[in-house]
Scaffold this motif. Structure first.
Motif, mmCIF file in Angstrom:
data_model
loop_
_atom_site.group_PDB
_atom_site.id
_atom_site.type_symbol
_atom_site.label_atom_id
_atom_site.label_comp_id
_atom_site.label_asym_id
_atom_site.label_seq_id
_atom_site.Cartn_x
_atom_site.Cartn_y
_atom_site.Cartn_z
ATOM 1 N N VAL A 130 0.861 -1.178 0.000
ATOM 2 C CA VAL A 130 0.000 0.000 0.000
ATOM 3 C C VAL A 130 0.900 1.231 0.000
ATOM 4 O O VAL A 130 1.820 1.340 0.807
ATOM 5 N N VAL A 131 0.625 2.148 -0.917
ATOM 6 C CA VAL A 131 1.419 3.373 -1.033
ATOM 7 C C VAL A 131 0.496 4.583 -0.935
ATOM 8 O O VAL A 131 -0.719 4.455 -0.791
ATOM 9 N N ASN A 132 1.087 5.749 -1.028
ATOM 10 C CA ASN A 132 0.374 7.001 -0.838
ATOM 11 C C ASN A 132 -0.674 7.266 -1.920
ATOM 12 O O ASN A 132 -1.730 7.834 -1.648
ATOM 13 N N SER A 133 -0.393 6.870 -3.153
ATOM 14 C CA SER A 133 -1.270 7.149 -4.289
ATOM 15 C C SER A 133 -0.770 6.364 -5.489
ATOM 16 O O SER A 133 0.347 5.824 -5.471
ATOM 17 N N ALA A 134 -1.572 6.321 -6.545
ATOM 18 C CA ALA A 134 -1.102 5.692 -7.781
ATOM 19 C C ALA A 134 0.092 6.452 -8.337
ATOM 20 O O ALA A 134 1.026 5.850 -8.883
ATOM 21 N N PHE A 155 -2.690 0.460 -8.919
ATOM 22 C CA PHE A 155 -4.087 0.870 -8.804
ATOM 23 C C PHE A 155 -4.191 2.079 -7.883
ATOM 24 O O PHE A 155 -3.420 2.193 -6.923
ATOM 25 N N SER A 156 -5.139 2.954 -8.161
ATOM 26 C CA SER A 156 -5.505 3.985 -7.194
ATOM 27 C C SER A 156 -6.412 3.355 -6.150
ATOM 28 O O SER A 156 -7.349 2.630 -6.494
ATOM 29 N N ALA A 185 -12.890 2.554 -4.142
ATOM 30 C CA ALA A 185 -13.642 3.355 -3.162
ATOM 31 C C ALA A 185 -12.989 3.317 -1.785
ATOM 32 O O ALA A 185 -13.662 3.180 -0.756
ATOM 33 N N GLY A 186 -11.686 3.445 -1.788
ATOM 34 C CA GLY A 186 -10.945 3.533 -0.536
ATOM 35 C C GLY A 186 -10.492 4.959 -0.280
ATOM 36 O O GLY A 186 -10.822 5.880 -1.032
ATOM 37 N N PRO A 187 -9.713 5.165 0.776
ATOM 38 C CA PRO A 187 -9.186 6.494 1.062
ATOM 39 C C PRO A 187 -8.056 6.861 0.113
ATOM 40 O O PRO A 187 -7.653 6.046 -0.738
ATOM 41 N N SER A 188 -7.522 8.048 0.244
ATOM 42 C CA SER A 188 -6.396 8.478 -0.578
ATOM 43 C C SER A 188 -5.235 7.522 -0.382
ATOM 44 O O SER A 188 -4.669 7.416 0.711
ATOM 45 N N SER A 189 -4.892 6.792 -1.439
ATOM 46 C CA SER A 189 -3.914 5.699 -1.310
ATOM 47 C C SER A 189 -3.698 5.079 -2.684
ATOM 48 O O SER A 189 -4.350 5.450 -3.659
ATOM 49 N N GLY A 190 -2.789 4.135 -2.751
ATOM 50 C CA GLY A 190 -2.570 3.366 -3.966
ATOM 51 C C GLY A 190 -2.105 1.975 -3.596
ATOM 52 O O GLY A 190 -1.694 1.723 -2.455
ATOM 53 N N LEU A 191 -2.165 1.071 -4.545
ATOM 54 C CA LEU A 191 -1.671 -0.281 -4.334
ATOM 55 C C LEU A 191 -0.759 -0.645 -5.492
ATOM 56 O O LEU A 191 -1.122 -0.475 -6.663
#
Length: 367
Positions: free
Chosen positions: A68-72, A208-209, A215-221
């Motif tokens: 899990v990262v901060n964003s795409a 992925f965003s 539909a998750g919080p501000s984040s990326g995978l």
């Protein structure tokens, strides 16, 4: 909490544009909010939380590993940096050092898009150098192949409605070329919906965003092959420090993906049914001709497409501007407004909001 709009003098928003960063992307389900709350209220050994949620999600998805990262966007930068450094701690601390000469990332020209920032900006942040392949209106496998040199570290593919669709090689085509030359394929699939399709295909790094389809919080995978994910994870000690994600959003995204894999997003058939009365209402507005269309990138998403007729006293650009200027502000997909076309994405729009859109269009276009 509706008085927050009044407290900060903010307009309410009807989001008929889709999962858009400028509007906060998604509304979160209660289980996701609860998971975030748990993260907010507890402490963790962060490296363990990152590693073990990543392993958990990888197992659910059938990938070798995930993080899990901060964003795409940060996923792009950290993936590029990881591939350039290949596990070197010296690189982590000196990511732009000239001794790391292999930095070329091959990207189809029609996919070097601006999604809020250009793809090449995030590639450059990661230390990469964009090498465009093909042309604005086409890219074939041989166009990718002819750009490969001994400085190439990866091929990148952007699966997005923003990108050129016609005469474009497929993800599978790009993957075959990359693997022919023992290169990884980075796939920016930020707003895609099928999380497992590209794992089955054998894509090396998938981004992925967290806040779009999931539909998750501000984040990326970032997920895919274990070796590459290990290199991405290492970037948290370097340039990834400026892109760190909080414990609450790690917990929130993990729960959102669990929910997503179990329940999925709204399907196309549901959207089609909800569009029927909306389209009927739109077609009663003067100078409007409305119909159902499918997402341009082939996703199972259906929208209302509105043509503002040439005889209208206000063109599509004026109409979209007036929709946004009201309160609530109504945001649409206005990419084709120069052609007289406005699209309405209903995934986050309820029946009352659809009626409000129709009424506002009457106000704008009724003589």
């Amino acid at each position: 909490m509706t008085d927050v709009y009044q407290k900060y003098d903010l307009k309410k928003v009807i989001n008929a544009s889709g999962k858009m960063t400028i509007l906060g992307v998604s509304q979160l389900a209660q289980p996701v909010i609860d998971a975030q709350k748990f993260g907010d209220e507890h402490f963790f050994e962060m490296s363990e939380l990152i590693n073990k949620t990543g392993h958990h999600l990888a197992k659910l998805l059938g990938a070798e590993d995930a993080i899990v990262v901060n964003s795409a966007s940060s996923g792009i930068a950290e993936s590029v940096a990881g591939l350039i450094g290949r596990g070197s701690m010296y690189h982590v601390y000196h990511p732009y050092d000239s001794r790391f000469e292999n930095r070329e990332i091959i990207l189809p020209k029609g996919q070097n898009i601006d999604y809020g920032t250009p793809e090449e900006v995030m590639i450059n942040v990661g230390g990469g150098k964009v090498v465009e392949a093909g042309y604005a209106n086409m890219c074939r496998p041989e166009h990718i192949e002819m750009m490969i040199t001994d400085k190439t570290v990866a091929v990148m593919y952007v699966k997005s409605h923003h990108a050129v669709q016609k005469s474009m090689l497929t993800v599978q085509d790009a993957l075959e070329v990359a693997h022919k030359y023992d290169l990884p394929l980075i796939l920016d699939a930020a707003a895609e919906e099928d999380m497992q399709k590209y794992i089955r295909m054998g894509v090396d790094i998938i981004i992925f965003s967290g806040a779009k389809a999931l539909a998750g919080p501000s984040s990326g995978l970032v997920f895919g092959k274990r070796q590459y994910i290990d290199w991405v994870r290492l970037q948290s000690l370097g340039l990834g420090r400026a892109m760190k994600i909080g414990k609450e959003n790690i917990m929130g995204l993990t729960k959102a993906i669990e929910e997503y894999l179990q329940n999925g997003p709204e399907n196309g058939e549901s959207m089609k049914q909800r569009l029927v009365p909306f389209l009927a209402g739109l077609n009663e507005v003067p100078y409007v001709e409305a119909k159902q269309i499918q997402d341009g990138a082939g996703r199972d998403i259906y929208r209302a497409s509105v043509v503002i007729k040439p005889e209208s006293p206000k063109n599509a650009k004026v109409v979209t501007a007036e929709l946004k200027s009201g309160n609530p502000a109504i945001y649409t997909r206005e990419y084709r407004s120069n052609e007289g076309i406005i699209e309405f994405d209903i995934r986050a729009v309820d029946t009352n909001e659809m009626q409000a859109i129709v009424e506002r269009l009457h106000e704008i276009l009724d003589e």
